[in-house]
Design a protein around this motif. Structure first.
Motif, PDB file in Angstrom:
ATOM      1  N   VAL A 176      38.436  39.854  49.025  1.00  0.00           N
ATOM      2  CA  VAL A 176      38.367  41.311  48.892  1.00  0.00           C
ATOM      3  C   VAL A 176      39.747  41.864  48.546  1.00  0.00           C
ATOM      4  N   GLN A 177      40.780  41.347  49.190  1.00  0.00           N
ATOM      5  CA  GLN A 177      42.152  41.806  48.921  1.00  0.00           C
ATOM      6  C   GLN A 177      42.582  41.476  47.490  1.00  0.00           C
ATOM      7  N   LEU A 178      42.013  40.429  46.936  1.00  0.00           N
ATOM      8  CA  LEU A 178      42.332  40.061  45.559  1.00  0.00           C
ATOM      9  C   LEU A 178      41.946  41.171  44.585  1.00  0.00           C
ATOM     10  N   THR A 179      40.903  41.935  44.934  1.00  0.00           N
ATOM     11  CA  THR A 179      40.458  43.012  44.050  1.00  0.00           C
ATOM     12  C   THR A 179      41.414  44.202  44.060  1.00  0.00           C
ATOM     13  N   ALA A 180      42.408  44.197  44.966  1.00  0.00           N
ATOM     14  CA  ALA A 180      43.412  45.269  44.955  1.00  0.00           C
ATOM     15  C   ALA A 180      44.280  45.177  43.718  1.00  0.00           C
ATOM     16  N   ASP A 181      44.622  43.977  43.333  1.00  0.00           N
ATOM     17  CA  ASP A 181      45.589  43.765  42.256  1.00  0.00           C
ATOM     18  C   ASP A 181      44.975  43.336  40.933  1.00  0.00           C
ATOM     19  N   TYR A 182      43.713  42.909  40.954  1.00  0.00           N
ATOM     20  CA  TYR A 182      43.086  42.405  39.730  1.00  0.00           C
ATOM     21  C   TYR A 182      41.740  43.101  39.498  1.00  0.00           C
ATOM     22  N   PRO A 183      41.410  43.388  38.244  1.00  0.00           N
ATOM     23  CA  PRO A 183      40.130  44.043  37.929  1.00  0.00           C
ATOM     24  C   PRO A 183      38.974  43.045  37.933  1.00  0.00           C
ATOM     25  N   LEU A 184      38.811  42.366  39.062  1.00  0.00           N
ATOM     26  CA  LEU A 184      37.783  41.349  39.219  1.00  0.00           C
ATOM     27  C   LEU A 184      36.558  41.925  39.909  1.00  0.00           C
ATOM     28  N   ALA A 185      35.432  41.289  39.697  1.00  0.00           N
ATOM     29  CA  ALA A 185      34.234  41.578  40.477  1.00  0.00           C
ATOM     30  C   ALA A 185      33.925  40.329  41.294  1.00  0.00           C
ATOM     31  N   PHE A 218      37.568  46.525  56.614  1.00  0.00           N
ATOM     32  CA  PHE A 218      37.814  47.609  55.659  1.00  0.00           C
ATOM     33  C   PHE A 218      36.875  48.773  55.975  1.00  0.00           C
ATOM     34  N   PRO A 219      37.170  49.579  57.001  1.00  0.00           N
ATOM     35  CA  PRO A 219      36.273  50.678  57.371  1.00  0.00           C
ATOM     36  C   PRO A 219      36.122  51.726  56.273  1.00  0.00           C
ATOM     37  N   GLU A 220      37.034  51.720  55.300  1.00  0.00           N
ATOM     38  CA  GLU A 220      36.955  52.691  54.203  1.00  0.00           C
ATOM     39  C   GLU A 220      36.051  52.213  53.066  1.00  0.00           C
ATOM     40  N   ILE A 221      35.361  51.101  53.260  1.00  0.00           N
ATOM     41  CA  ILE A 221      34.482  50.522  52.249  1.00  0.00           C
ATOM     42  C   ILE A 221      33.546  51.583  51.663  1.00  0.00           C
ATOM     43  N   GLN A 222      33.387  51.576  50.350  1.00  0.00           N
ATOM     44  CA  GLN A 222      32.519  52.545  49.680  1.00  0.00           C
ATOM     45  C   GLN A 222      31.446  51.833  48.861  1.00  0.00           C
ATOM     46  N   VAL A 233      24.527  43.809  45.875  1.00  0.00           N
ATOM     47  CA  VAL A 233      24.759  45.148  46.410  1.00  0.00           C
ATOM     48  C   VAL A 233      26.272  45.329  46.399  1.00  0.00           C
ATOM     49  N   ASN A 234      26.760  46.354  45.686  1.00  0.00           N
ATOM     50  CA  ASN A 234      28.171  46.385  45.293  1.00  0.00           C
ATOM     51  C   ASN A 234      28.986  47.469  46.003  1.00  0.00           C
ATOM     52  N   TYR A 235      30.261  47.135  46.212  1.00  0.00           N
ATOM     53  CA  TYR A 235      31.162  47.992  46.968  1.00  0.00           C
ATOM     54  C   TYR A 235      32.554  47.985  46.342  1.00  0.00           C
ATOM     55  N   GLN A 236      33.375  48.910  46.826  1.00  0.00           N
ATOM     56  CA  GLN A 236      34.769  48.966  46.391  1.00  0.00           C
ATOM     57  C   GLN A 236      35.611  49.554  47.518  1.00  0.00           C
ATOM     58  N   ILE A 237      36.850  49.070  47.611  1.00  0.00           N
ATOM     59  CA  ILE A 237      37.813  49.669  48.524  1.00  0.00           C
ATOM     60  C   ILE A 237      38.585  50.724  47.730  1.00  0.00           C
ATOM     61  N   PRO A 238      38.648  51.969  48.200  1.00  0.00           N
ATOM     62  CA  PRO A 238      39.327  53.031  47.442  1.00  0.00           C
ATOM     63  C   PRO A 238      40.743  52.618  47.021  1.00  0.00           C
ATOM     64  N   GLY A 239      41.029  52.829  45.732  1.00  0.00           N
ATOM     65  CA  GLY A 239      42.344  52.503  45.204  1.00  0.00           C
ATOM     66  C   GLY A 239      42.478  51.094  44.672  1.00  0.00           C
ATOM     67  N   TYR A 240      41.484  50.255  44.937  1.00  0.00           N
ATOM     68  CA  TYR A 240      41.535  48.876  44.449  1.00  0.00           C
ATOM     69  C   TYR A 240      41.051  48.822  42.999  1.00  0.00           C
ATOM     70  N   GLN A 241      41.626  47.911  42.214  1.00  0.00           N
ATOM     71  CA  GLN A 241      41.241  47.796  40.799  1.00  0.00           C
ATOM     72  C   GLN A 241      39.838  47.215  40.619  1.00  0.00           C
ATOM     73  N   GLY A 242      39.515  46.229  41.453  1.00  0.00           N
ATOM     74  CA  GLY A 242      38.248  45.523  41.292  1.00  0.00           C
ATOM     75  C   GLY A 242      37.189  45.963  42.279  1.00  0.00           C
ATOM     76  N   THR A 243      36.075  45.251  42.273  1.00  0.00           N
ATOM     77  CA  THR A 243      34.948  45.537  43.152  1.00  0.00           C
ATOM     78  C   THR A 243      34.492  44.244  43.813  1.00  0.00           C
TER      79      THR A 243
END
Length: 329
Positions: A176-185, A218-222, A233-243
């Motif tokens: 999940v943290q990897l999606t902060a820096d990379y536009p990965l799914a 990640f309580p801020e999960i969206q 079923v898809n989610y994103q952490i606010p401010g992260y590049q990926g999902t």
């Protein structure tokens, strides 16, 4: 409509998962045993010409998307020439791939030239030792370099992580943290019973447990919008590049919107991964069947598609499940 494949539940099947080989250069424990794997003889595989011919028939029947799978597609010689052939089917809107990351930089450039830009990479750990324990191969650096190269070249990359409570729970949060820096799914999958051994335990780390675990970190999960016919079923952490997403692969909550049909490298046609083969198009084709006969066979298969993966599995309950490398998951 006459040129569409619609099952008895009104689902339109316009997505073909096409396996080109049962062979793989990795030995992931959830896919095949480390030794004693009986790969099919080369003559039993559909030739590229047969694969292309059958693809043309599926496209005539309304298939607009194909995912090339294996085994590992890139271990089969001549695969890039086959992709070039597929590109000639004008009504085929999208060609996607699933790989373990065994793609050379030259092949990446060829894929880019062909406009094949969506690739799923199977990656179950970000820790080198756990990667080795899962794949039984010391190839993490090569795979991760492939992923970074694909991203740098503008590919849309999904990472598929099969979750096992005894092996890679420690990798979930780093993914999940990897999606902060990379536009990965990133996609977390429940483990499925296709390991070629006939033994399987129902996964405790199902889609609900996975969500709760991630949300606790990640309580801020969206929640974000899922695509049409999405299995995740898809989610994103606010401010992260990926999902990231969670695929209930064993729980099978997505069957109601299934639009898939599967053809193995040996010609077995399946309307569900969990069900038995409905027919074998290789045998029919090599027996001299014309296009009309093959179309009839495909339509008959689709007409018998079960409501969901549980009903399909009931038809296959007494037969040991094959390796995922053979099925082309």
């Amino acid at each position: 409509m006459e040129n569409e494949l619609i099952d008895r539940y009104g689902r339109k099947l316009d997505y073909l998962r096409l396996s080109v080989t049962d062979r793989c250069n990795f030995r992931c424990y959830y896919c095949m045993p480390e030794e004693g794997m009986d790969f099919v003889q080369r003559k039993a595989l559909l030739t590229y010409e047969e694969l292309d011919y059958l693809t043309g028939i599926f496209v005539k029947l309304g298939v607009t998307k194909i995912r090339i799978t294996g085994g590992e597609p890139f271990v089969r010689k001549g695969i890039m020439d086959f992709f070039t052939k597929l590109r000639q089917h004008q009504d085929l809107r999208e060609i996607t791939l699933t790989s373990n990351g065994s793609i050379s930089e030259d092949q990446i450039q060829q894929l880019k030239h062909l406009g094949i830009k969506k690739i799923n990479i199977s990656l179950d750990a970000l820790d080198k030792q756990r990667f080795f324990e899962i794949t039984r191969r010391d190839k993490f650096d090569e795979v991760f370099h492939c992923i970074l190269t694909l991203l740098k070249q503008g590919f849309y990359v999904k990472l598929n992580c099969v979750v096992d409570g005894n092996k890679n729970i420690a990798d979930i949060i780093p993914f999940v943290q990897l999606t902060a820096d990379y536009p990965l799914a990133v996609r977390f999958l429940e483990e499925m019973p296709f390991n070629g051994t006939g033994k399987f335990e129902i996964p405790e780390w199902n889609h609900l447990a996975l969500y709760d675990y991630i949300a606790s970190h990640f309580p801020e999960i969206q929640k974000i919008q899922d695509g049409k016919n999405s299995t995740s079923v898809n989610y994103q952490i606010p401010g992260y590049q990926g999902t990231f997403g969670i695929i209930p692969a064993f729980s099978r909550t997505f069957c109601g919107t299934c639009n898939r049909i599967r053809l193995s490298a040996t010609g077995e046609l399946r309307t569900c991964l969990y069900g038995p083969p409905v027919t074998n198009l290789r045998d029919i084709l090599r027996a001299g069947a014309n296009e009309e006969s093959i179309i009839t066979e495909i339509r008959n298969a689709v007409a018998k598609k079960e409501k969901d993966g549980f009903k399909a599995e009931e038809l296959n309950s007494k037969t040991p499940k094959k390796s995922m490398s053979f099925l082309g998951g």
